[in-house]
Scaffold this active site. Sequence first.
Site, PDB file in Angstrom:
ATOM      1  N   ASP A  20      57.169  46.042  44.628  1.00 37.46           N
ATOM      2  CA  ASP A  20      58.440  45.333  44.553  1.00 37.46           C
ATOM      3  C   ASP A  20      59.324  46.103  43.572  1.00 37.46           C
ATOM      4  O   ASP A  20      58.969  47.204  43.141  1.00 37.46           O
ATOM      5  CB  ASP A  20      58.237  43.867  44.153  1.00 37.46           C
ATOM      6  CG  ASP A  20      57.780  43.686  42.712  1.00 37.46           C
ATOM      7  OD1 ASP A  20      57.513  44.694  42.008  1.00 37.46           O
ATOM      8  OD2 ASP A  20      57.676  42.525  42.272  1.00 37.46           O
ATOM      9  N   CYS A  74      53.427  45.689  41.267  1.00 39.95           N
ATOM     10  CA  CYS A  74      54.540  44.802  40.932  1.00 39.95           C
ATOM     11  C   CYS A  74      54.679  44.829  39.417  1.00 39.95           C
ATOM     12  O   CYS A  74      54.074  45.673  38.758  1.00 39.95           O
ATOM     13  CB  CYS A  74      54.347  43.389  41.490  1.00 39.95           C
ATOM     14  SG  CYS A  74      52.986  42.427  40.788  1.00 39.95           S
ATOM     15  N   THR A 118      53.552  42.849  36.984  1.00 37.08           N
ATOM     16  CA  THR A 118      52.283  42.598  36.295  1.00 37.08           C
ATOM     17  C   THR A 118      51.082  43.126  37.068  1.00 37.08           C
ATOM     18  O   THR A 118      50.026  43.327  36.497  1.00 37.08           O
ATOM     19  CB  THR A 118      52.058  41.094  36.086  1.00 37.08           C
ATOM     20  OG1 THR A 118      51.923  40.461  37.366  1.00 37.08           O
ATOM     21  CG2 THR A 118      53.194  40.467  35.294  1.00 37.08           C
ATOM     22  N   GLY A 119      51.229  43.307  38.357  1.00 38.12           N
ATOM     23  CA  GLY A 119      50.113  43.659  39.223  1.00 38.12           C
ATOM     24  C   GLY A 119      49.347  42.451  39.717  1.00 38.12           C
ATOM     25  O   GLY A 119      48.563  42.541  40.655  1.00 38.12           O
ATOM     26  N   ILE A 120      49.586  41.308  39.116  1.00 37.70           N
ATOM     27  CA  ILE A 120      48.820  40.098  39.435  1.00 37.70           C
ATOM     28  C   ILE A 120      49.205  39.552  40.806  1.00 37.70           C
ATOM     29  O   ILE A 120      48.345  39.371  41.675  1.00 37.70           O
ATOM     30  CB  ILE A 120      49.000  39.030  38.339  1.00 37.70           C
ATOM     31  CG1 ILE A 120      48.447  39.540  37.012  1.00 37.70           C
ATOM     32  CG2 ILE A 120      48.306  37.729  38.750  1.00 37.70           C
ATOM     33  CD1 ILE A 120      48.837  38.698  35.806  1.00 37.70           C
ATOM     34  N   GLY A 121      50.470  39.284  41.000  1.00 37.87           N
ATOM     35  CA  GLY A 121      50.903  38.683  42.260  1.00 37.87           C
ATOM     36  C   GLY A 121      50.595  39.553  43.460  1.00 37.87           C
ATOM     37  O   GLY A 121      50.062  39.085  44.471  1.00 37.87           O
ATOM     38  N   HIS A 130      31.182  50.095  41.716  1.00 39.19           N
ATOM     39  CA  HIS A 130      30.442  48.836  41.885  1.00 39.19           C
ATOM     40  C   HIS A 130      30.955  47.970  43.024  1.00 39.19           C
ATOM     41  O   HIS A 130      30.164  47.272  43.660  1.00 39.19           O
ATOM     42  CB  HIS A 130      30.495  48.014  40.599  1.00 39.19           C
ATOM     43  CG  HIS A 130      29.790  48.653  39.449  1.00 39.19           C
ATOM     44  ND1 HIS A 130      29.555  47.971  38.279  1.00 39.19           N
ATOM     45  CD2 HIS A 130      29.267  49.896  39.273  1.00 39.19           C
ATOM     46  CE1 HIS A 130      28.914  48.766  37.431  1.00 39.19           C
ATOM     47  NE2 HIS A 130      28.742  49.942  38.009  1.00 39.19           N
ATOM     48  N   HIS A 152      24.754  46.685  44.462  1.00 38.47           N
ATOM     49  CA  HIS A 152      26.199  46.600  44.657  1.00 38.47           C
ATOM     50  C   HIS A 152      26.535  46.322  46.117  1.00 38.47           C
ATOM     51  O   HIS A 152      27.423  45.509  46.414  1.00 38.47           O
ATOM     52  CB  HIS A 152      26.900  47.860  44.160  1.00 38.47           C
ATOM     53  CG  HIS A 152      26.742  48.084  42.694  1.00 38.47           C
ATOM     54  ND1 HIS A 152      27.005  47.116  41.740  1.00 38.47           N
ATOM     55  CD2 HIS A 152      26.328  49.175  42.003  1.00 38.47           C
ATOM     56  CE1 HIS A 152      26.773  47.591  40.541  1.00 38.47           C
ATOM     57  NE2 HIS A 152      26.354  48.850  40.665  1.00 38.47           N
TER      58      HIS A 152
END
Length: 145
Positions: A7, A64, A66-69, A97, A133
């Site tokens: 974004d 984005c 924060t990278g979170i959304g 992993h 893993h």
Amino acid sequence: MIALGSDHGGYDLKVAVMEHLKERGIEYKDFGTYDKNSCDYPDFGLSAAKAVASGECEKGIVICTTGIGISMVANKVKGVRCALCSEVSSARLTREHNDANVLAMGGGFVGPVLGCEIVDTFLDTEFSGLEKHSRRIKKMMDMEA
């Protein structure tokens, strides 16, 4: 082929990543956004994640503020294992992993130098292939609806 999406808050970091990928000779497809005008990260994160899930692209990088959304959006796509990384160690471990196929970063927290180091680590690290893993990834992927 690497799928890219961001974004407006991740645009500058995405441009730095594109330049870095070009320097490394790595092909990418940019799913937008294409400028810093305010926009909605789900639109671009979804397109990039779908390209990875379909096999059009081998891996993805979504950014984005924060990278979170945008990581949440990418993880809505069946077959995507997106990891939000803000330093090199998590990028290495999520490949070793978790066999993550999409990297998320926050343009408001990660600068271009560190961001490109994270990208290099993510792209250059192979999945360990260890049974424990693989077993855990299978359990995770079996949870998808």
